[in-house]
Design an enzyme around this catalytic site. Structure first.
Site, PDB file in Angstrom:
ATOM      1  N   SER A 191       4.241   4.086   1.199  1.00 53.30           N
ATOM      2  CA  SER A 191       4.413   5.529   1.249  1.00 53.30           C
ATOM      3  C   SER A 191       3.318   6.341   0.585  1.00 53.30           C
ATOM      4  O   SER A 191       3.266   7.548   0.751  1.00 53.30           O
ATOM      5  CB  SER A 191       5.755   5.914   0.606  1.00 53.30           C
ATOM      6  OG  SER A 191       5.798   5.454  -0.728  1.00 53.30           O
ATOM      7  N   THR A 192       2.442   5.716  -0.174  1.00 55.80           N
ATOM      8  CA  THR A 192       1.408   6.495  -0.860  1.00 55.80           C
ATOM      9  C   THR A 192       0.047   5.848  -0.691  1.00 55.80           C
ATOM     10  O   THR A 192      -0.082   4.656  -0.470  1.00 55.80           O
ATOM     11  CB  THR A 192       1.692   6.615  -2.372  1.00 55.80           C
ATOM     12  OG1 THR A 192       1.580   5.319  -2.961  1.00 55.80           O
ATOM     13  CG2 THR A 192       3.074   7.165  -2.642  1.00 55.80           C
TER      14      THR A 192
END
Length: 218
Positions: free
Chosen positions: A11-12
């Site tokens: 997600s990052t």
């Protein structure tokens, strides 16, 4: 099912740069493929949010390959790597049925190429449909209550009466929406949303709202 596409996601950007989580997902997909005798065509990788399907180019590529019958199924190590939205997941399930490929989520033991996996998928799709209908029903009932209470629905008025009057007067004098917008911007008057630059569309909305209210009053 013989040929599969793997899909992994974090997600990052930090996780993507460090590889945290990606390698574990890859190993899980490769291990299950070896157990089941699947040929892994490719493992596509995205770095981004899982709240929606938008902006995930690797997933889009994988779905295009599946549609073109470049593989028989899509495999993810964890369901939330594919989608955190039950609505989006339901859409992917429907897509897989129509296009003839299987969807596999290892953490849920979900494999739509098997009868048991198809049953689980159908239950999840039914829950998604029920959720959408319940939300729609509650929204409709809530709006009906507000109308009965005399609450005016829709976007609230955020243009002061004196500013609305000025805009209408300029329009009646023959000024275009763009010219009025430029004038308001030059004069430093904030837009209805608090911005500094007016657009012709915003001016047009103010005029249309005024005309609509004038007709109602008559």
């Amino acid at each position: 099912m013989k040929r599969v596409l793997g899909y992994v996601r974090v997600s990052t950007t930090e996780q993507g740069d460090s590889g945290a989580g990606l390698e574990a997902q890859r190993r899980a997909i490769q291990q299950r493929a070896a157990e089941r005798g699947w040929q892994i065509v490719a493992i596509r990788q995205d770095i981004g949010s899982g709240r929606t399907l938008n902006g995930r180019h690797a997933l889009k590529q994988a779905l295009s390959e599946l549609k073109a019958h470049g593989a028989d199924g899509l495999v993810v190590a964890k369901l939330d790597r594919l989608s955190r939205s039950i609505h989006d997941f339901s859409g992917l399930l429907e897509m897989s049925r129509k296009q003839g490929w299987a969807l596999v989520a290892l953490d849920f033991d979900l494999d739509t190429s098997t009868p048991a996996g198809e049953l689980v998928a159908n239950v999840m799709a039914s829950v998604a449909q029920w959720e959408r209908r319940i939300i729609g029903q509650r929204t409709k009932e809530g709006l009906a209550v507000k109308r009965a209470q005399g609450v005016r629905l829709g976007r609230p008025r955020t243009v002061p009466p004196e500013l609305e009057h000025r805009i209408i007067q300029r329009r009646r004098a023959g000024s275009s929406f763009a010219a009025i917008a430029a004038e308001l911007t030059t004069d430093g008057i904030p837009t209805p949303m608090g911005g500094s630059a007016w657009s012709w569309a915003t001016v047009q909305r103010v005029v249309r709202r005024h005309l609509s209210e004038t007709v109602r009053r008559r």
